[in-house]
Design a protein around this motif. Structure first.
Motif, short mmCIF file in Angstrom:
data_model
loop_
_atom_site.label_atom_id
_atom_site.label_comp_id
_atom_site.label_asym_id
_atom_site.label_seq_id
_atom_site.Cartn_x
_atom_site.Cartn_y
_atom_site.Cartn_z
N THR A 1 34.69 39.50 40.25
CA THR A 1 34.80 40.95 40.20
C THR A 1 34.48 41.57 41.56
OG1 THR A 1 34.18 40.97 37.86
CG2 THR A 1 33.95 43.04 39.06
N ILE A 2 33.50 41.00 42.27
CA ILE A 2 33.17 41.49 43.61
C ILE A 2 34.37 41.37 44.54
CG2 ILE A 2 31.75 41.06 45.66
CD1 ILE A 2 29.50 40.25 43.78
N GLN B 1 31.33 37.81 37.56
CA GLN B 1 30.77 38.76 38.51
C GLN B 1 31.21 38.45 39.93
OE1 GLN B 1 26.53 38.75 37.90
NE2 GLN B 1 26.61 40.33 36.32
N ALA C 1 40.60 45.91 45.85
CA ALA C 1 41.05 47.23 45.41
C ALA C 1 40.69 48.31 46.42
CB ALA C 1 40.43 47.54 44.05
N SER C 2 39.46 48.24 46.98
CA SER C 2 39.01 49.25 47.93
C SER C 2 39.83 49.22 49.21
CB SER C 2 37.52 49.04 48.25
OG SER C 2 36.74 49.10 47.08
N THR D 1 43.29 43.54 39.90
CA THR D 1 41.88 43.37 40.23
C THR D 1 40.95 43.75 39.09
OG1 THR D 1 41.88 45.60 41.17
CG2 THR D 1 42.24 43.76 42.69
N LEU D 2 41.49 44.15 37.94
CA LEU D 2 40.66 44.63 36.84
C LEU D 2 40.57 43.63 35.68
CD1 LEU D 2 42.15 48.26 36.74
CD2 LEU D 2 40.15 47.48 38.00
N SER E 1 37.49 41.20 43.57
CA SER E 1 38.51 42.13 43.08
C SER E 1 38.23 43.55 43.55
CB SER E 1 38.56 42.09 41.56
OG SER E 1 38.88 40.80 41.09
N THR E 2 36.95 43.94 43.52
CA THR E 2 36.59 45.29 43.96
C THR E 2 36.87 45.50 45.43
OG1 THR E 2 34.84 45.36 42.27
CG2 THR E 2 34.71 46.97 44.04
N LEU E 3 36.56 44.50 46.25
CA LEU E 3 36.84 44.58 47.68
C LEU E 3 38.33 44.71 47.94
CD1 LEU E 3 34.34 41.92 49.09
CD2 LEU E 3 34.19 44.40 49.30
N SER F 1 36.84 42.43 33.73
CA SER F 1 35.97 43.35 33.00
C SER F 1 35.83 42.93 31.53
CB SER F 1 36.53 44.78 33.08
OG SER F 1 37.84 44.84 32.54
#
Length: 292
Positions: free
Chosen positions: A147-148, A144, A154-155, A191-192, A150-152, A195
């Motif tokens: 993942t945070i 997790q 990607a955004s 970044t995925l 990675s999400t940042l 999952s």
């Protein structure tokens, strides 16, 4: 024996081969002690003891009727369990021990019940229930957190890509622009990777290979993703200000420092992940015979 001095034990067996048949008050041999204390090198001596390899696993504990496989199914002393950092890695090592002892056990003893009426597999499941939950929590928390990040990434990169494509259409032939697009695409795709860990069932067998492999690959790919993001960040400034601008060079240097800072912060986890993989892979392998 608790210290795990393999050379000393091997020398004793070499001088007095009959020691392998000696038992303590509970009916344990040297091999039983090795399994209980998780000394893999001493346990590996059993492969050099000829017929003893088939007989010793049949010896039962005189107190509770546990076989050698039952001992492998129980949790070892905390000092031995904590040799590896991370509940996920500890669970993997425990599964490897159980499978290795199972290999030398007679087929009839794999389902043998102790005085409590439990088979080795039932003992393993009940004894490792708490460790399994800790492993799930540790693995899930690690995934997790990554993942945070990675999400940042990607955004931010998605917004940066759209902005540069719109405003930099007259510079698409520049080398820095091409580096930007390639780095952006790599960072966005990588970044995925976590999952698969978050959606895992966290079964016992998953800790043996699937989860550790996914975590190892995820951490490695996240590092490459952040590296690509730094290239993207730097190339964006070269696109905007040119190759000879001092500000662009300064920003690139700062990006490199941030990358080194990330590596230093994540180095303990990366080291533990890869060390666990390689140590567990060769846990019961001997480089040379210790009993001649």
């Amino acid at each position: 024996m608790e210290v795990g001095n393999c050379k000393f034990v091997a020398q004793l067996i070499y001088e007095s081969p009959g020691l392998v048949w000696e038992k303590n008050g509970r009916g344990w041999t040297i091999i039983h002690e090795a399994v209980w204390h998780r000394h893999e090198t001493i346990f590996s001596l059993i492969y050099e003891l000829g017929m003893a390899k088939d007989v010793i696993p049949t010896f039962k504990d005189t107190v509770d009727g546990n076989t050698l496989l039952h001992l492998a199914a129980r949790l070892p002393p905390p000092t031995q369990l904590n040799r590896l950092a991370g509940a996920g890695f500890q669970m993997k090592r425990e599964i490897l021990w159980f499978k290795e002892v199972k290999k030398i056990s007679q087929p009839s003893y794999i389902q043998k019940k102790n005085e409590e009426g439990k088979t080795p597999q039932e003992v393993f499941t009940s004894a490792h229930e708490a460790l399994l939950k800790d492993g799930q929590t540790w693995m899930n928390g690690t995934a997790q957190s990554c993942t945070i990040v990675s999400t940042l990434i990607a955004s931010v990169l998605f917004a940066a890509e759209v902005t540069v494509i719109i405003t930099g259409h007259d510079r698409v032939k520049m080398a820095s622009f091409r580096i930007f697009i390639i780095s952006d695409a790599i960072a966005f795709l990588l970044t995925l990777t976590f999952s698969a860990i978050l959606t895992s069932r966290y079964a016992e067998r998953d800790f043996l290979s699937a989860l550790s492999w996914r975590l190892k690959m995820g951490l490695a790919l996240l590092f490459f993703s952040i590296t690509a993001m730094m290239f993207t960040f730097s190339s964006a400034f070269f696109i905007a200000y040119g190759h000879k601008d001092v500000f662009s060079i300064l920003v690139t240097g700062c990006a490199g420092v941030l990358l080194l800072l990330y590596v230093s912060l994540q180095l303990p986890l990366l080291r533990d992940t890869f060390a666990s993989t390689f140590s567990c892979k060769s846990i019961f392998k001997q480089s040379e015979p210790v009993v001649l």
